[in-house]
Scaffold this active site. Structure first.
Site, PDB file in Angstrom:
ATOM      1  N   THR A   6       0.830  -1.204   0.000  1.00  0.00           N
ATOM      2  CA  THR A   6       0.000   0.000   0.000  1.00  0.00           C
ATOM      3  C   THR A   6       0.867   1.258   0.000  1.00  0.00           C
ATOM      4  O   THR A   6       2.004   1.234   0.506  1.00  0.00           O
ATOM      5  CB  THR A   6      -0.885   0.017   1.271  1.00  0.00           C
ATOM      6  OG1 THR A   6      -1.429   1.327   1.458  1.00  0.00           O
ATOM      7  CG2 THR A   6      -0.103  -0.309   2.520  1.00  0.00           C
ATOM      8  N   TYR A  27      -1.393   0.111  10.400  1.00  0.00           N
ATOM      9  CA  TYR A  27      -1.661  -0.595   9.138  1.00  0.00           C
ATOM     10  C   TYR A  27      -0.447  -0.496   8.208  1.00  0.00           C
ATOM     11  O   TYR A  27       0.080  -1.501   7.723  1.00  0.00           O
ATOM     12  CB  TYR A  27      -2.915  -0.021   8.471  1.00  0.00           C
ATOM     13  CG  TYR A  27      -3.096  -0.476   7.051  1.00  0.00           C
ATOM     14  CD1 TYR A  27      -3.279  -1.822   6.759  1.00  0.00           C
ATOM     15  CD2 TYR A  27      -3.071   0.431   5.997  1.00  0.00           C
ATOM     16  CE1 TYR A  27      -3.427  -2.250   5.452  1.00  0.00           C
ATOM     17  CE2 TYR A  27      -3.228   0.016   4.688  1.00  0.00           C
ATOM     18  CZ  TYR A  27      -3.400  -1.325   4.417  1.00  0.00           C
ATOM     19  OH  TYR A  27      -3.544  -1.751   3.121  1.00  0.00           O
TER      20      TYR A  27
HETATM   21  N1  UFG Z   1     -13.283  10.667   3.103  1.00  0.00           N
HETATM   22  C1  UFG Z   1     -14.296  11.505   3.474  1.00  0.00           C
HETATM   23  N2  UFG Z   1     -15.452  10.953   3.925  1.00  0.00           N
HETATM   24  C2  UFG Z   1     -15.653   9.606   4.021  1.00  0.00           C
HETATM   25  C3  UFG Z   1     -14.599   8.751   3.625  1.00  0.00           C
HETATM   26  C4  UFG Z   1     -13.419   9.318   3.175  1.00  0.00           C
HETATM   27  O1  UFG Z   1     -14.170  12.732   3.414  1.00  0.00           O
HETATM   28  O2  UFG Z   1     -16.737   9.189   4.440  1.00  0.00           O
HETATM   29  C5  UFG Z   1     -12.025  11.244   2.595  1.00  0.00           C
HETATM   30  C6  UFG Z   1     -10.814  10.876   3.430  1.00  0.00           C
HETATM   31  O3  UFG Z   1     -10.629  11.775   4.477  1.00  0.00           O
HETATM   32  C7  UFG Z   1      -9.700  10.917   2.384  1.00  0.00           C
HETATM   33  C8  UFG Z   1     -10.394  10.512   1.078  1.00  0.00           C
HETATM   34  O4  UFG Z   1     -11.787  10.695   1.307  1.00  0.00           O
HETATM   35  O5  UFG Z   1      -9.263  12.223   2.247  1.00  0.00           O
HETATM   36  C9  UFG Z   1     -10.153   9.075   0.713  1.00  0.00           C
HETATM   37  O6  UFG Z   1     -10.452   8.261   1.841  1.00  0.00           O
HETATM   38  P1  UFG Z   1     -10.553   6.673   1.776  1.00  0.00           P
HETATM   39  O7  UFG Z   1     -10.937   6.210   3.145  1.00  0.00           O
HETATM   40  O8  UFG Z   1     -11.409   6.268   0.633  1.00  0.00           O
HETATM   41  O9  UFG Z   1      -9.093   6.228   1.433  1.00  0.00           O
HETATM   42  P2  UFG Z   1      -7.734   6.528   2.199  1.00  0.00           P
HETATM   43  O10 UFG Z   1      -6.977   7.462   1.303  1.00  0.00           O
HETATM   44  O11 UFG Z   1      -7.901   6.951   3.591  1.00  0.00           O
HETATM   45  O12 UFG Z   1      -7.136   5.064   2.307  1.00  0.00           O
HETATM   46  C10 UFG Z   1      -6.445   4.519   1.290  1.00  0.00           C
HETATM   47  C11 UFG Z   1      -6.556   2.995   1.343  1.00  0.00           C
HETATM   48  C12 UFG Z   1      -5.830   2.472   2.529  1.00  0.00           C
HETATM   49  C13 UFG Z   1      -4.446   3.048   2.570  1.00  0.00           C
HETATM   50  C14 UFG Z   1      -4.503   4.544   2.592  1.00  0.00           C
HETATM   51  C15 UFG Z   1      -3.150   5.190   2.640  1.00  0.00           C
HETATM   52  O13 UFG Z   1      -7.890   2.599   1.390  1.00  0.00           O
HETATM   53  O14 UFG Z   1      -5.776   1.074   2.455  1.00  0.00           O
HETATM   54  O15 UFG Z   1      -5.134   4.959   1.415  1.00  0.00           O
HETATM   55  O16 UFG Z   1      -3.282   6.486   3.137  1.00  0.00           O
HETATM   56  F1  UFG Z   1      -3.794   2.654   3.673  1.00  0.00           F
END
Ligand code: UFG
Length: 324
Positions: free
Chosen positions: A118, A141
């Site tokens: 990741t 993670y």
């Molecule tokens: N977000 C929102 N509202 C929500 C969900 C997400 O505003 O309900 C935002 C988050 O704050 C982030 C973006 O949307 O800015 C993307 O969020 P995700 O949860 O979809 O994905 P992440 O970037 O947090 O996570 C991904 C992968 C993980 C990995 C991570 C590394 O899913 O497995 O990137 O930072 F570890």
């Protein structure tokens, strides 16, 4: 044709890869304990119920399948959960991977390993991220995935295990034929949550922060279509089976999209206006994560074929008809 063991093949990404491998004529066996995966996603190849945490179950499936290649997707993968319950992450991800790799070393030492890593291994870094950057994960993670990459590098050095680690950016989208798609319980990812909100206006949608250091104040991510990810796994497997050396590759599109840009695209795709609330930033969210994927383009000839529009489009088709 290769005999491929897809560990964690009842999950979101593993199931898409299993489908592509089967389509390409490989003999697919899925091994999954269904702790976070879904039996209805494991419809390609044979299904073996079992856990990487149980040495006997792992050994039994390896003996039965005698794999040429093992694709290892089995892991807990929610950043927030890893902060609240790190023990689960060290157990499933690190100890589980150790059981798998050591059983392979003993029973199928020539099997090639493709590991799901990741972008979380990098931590909070600015600019386009390439594979030469130091790894400074900022949550348990990411730390567990970094440890597994290190375990593989050590095994490769000492025992000649050959592997490829693929560092995914934000996996999203669904199978173009509509057979499978993203399912998590609970769902934490942005695109399926926005689409859920489009389907059900009573669903409470929160946007985590509009004051990040980005042009519109929301976080920027590099969204990569799960079918492009699947294609990269196929290429990585063929590369290793053809004698390629162990390596690590980023998988992203090199293009960032903000949360508000994704939201607008969900509104236009679903033809619905979304109601949401802007709340404070989520702990541990880096403002921007964008891949430099030039290495995998260069070495494996991989290029993403889908853009954010086709990601949202496929995910919207899937969410309207997926099992609930
Ligand atoms: N977000 C929102 N509202 C929500 C969900 C997400 O505003 O309900 C935002 C988050 O704050 C982030 C973006 O949307 O800015 C993307 O969020 P995700 O949860 O979809 O994905 P992440 O970037 O947090 O996570 C991904 C992968 C993980 C990995 C991570 C590394 O899913 O497995 O990137 O930072 F570890």
């Amino acid at each position: 044709m290769a005999k491929v063991l897809v560990v964690g093949g009842a999950g979101y990404i593993g199931s898409h890869v299993a489908k592509l491998l089967q389509k390409k004529g490989h003999q697919v066996s899925v091994f999954d304990d269904l702790s976070t995966g879904f039996r209805e996603l494991a419809k390609y190849g044979d299904f073996h119920l079992g856990s990487i945490l149980d040495p006997q179950e792992v050994r039994a499936v390896i003996k039965q399948v005698a794999p040429d290649a093992v694709l290892h997707f089995a892991a807990r993968a929610a950043v927030g959960e890893s902060v609240e319950n790190p023990s689960l992450y060290y157990e499933v991800n690190v100890a589980g991977s150790y059981q798998l790799f050591s059983a392979l070393r003993e029973l199928a030492p020539k099997a090639k390993i493709i590991f799901s890593s990741t972008c979380a291994v990098y931590g909070a870094v600015e600019g386009r991220l390439n594979e030469t950057l130091p790894l400074n994960p900022v949550n348990p993670y990411g730390r567990t995935k970094k440890m597994i990459e290190e375990m593989l590098a050590d095994f490769s050095h000492a025992y000649d295990t050959r592997y490829v680690s693929l560092r995914y950016f934000n996996a999203s989208g669904a199978d173009a034929e509509g057979e499978i798609g993203e399912m998590h319980n609970p769902e934490t990812h942005l695109i399926p949550r926005l689409l859920e909100n489009a389907l059900d206006p009573s669903f409470e949608m929160k946007i985590f922060g509009d004051k990040h250091a980005t042009p519109d104040g929301s976080c920027i991510r590099d969204y990569i279509h799960v079918e492009d990810l699947a294609d990269a796994h196929l290429r990585a497997m063929e590369y290793l089976l053809n004698g390629g050396k162990s390596d690590v590759f980023n998988l992203g599109t090199a293009k960032g999209s903000s949360v508000f840009e994704v939201l607008k695209l969900v509104e236009s795709t679903s033809e619905r206006k979304l109601k949401y609330q802007i709340v404070g930033a989520r702990a541990g969210d880096p403002p921007a994560l964008i891949a430099d994927s030039s290495k995998i383009e260069r070495v494996l000839g991989w290029k993403p074929k889908n853009d954010l529009k086709s990601i949202v489009h496929s995910a919207w088709s899937w969410i309207q008809k997926r099992p609930r």
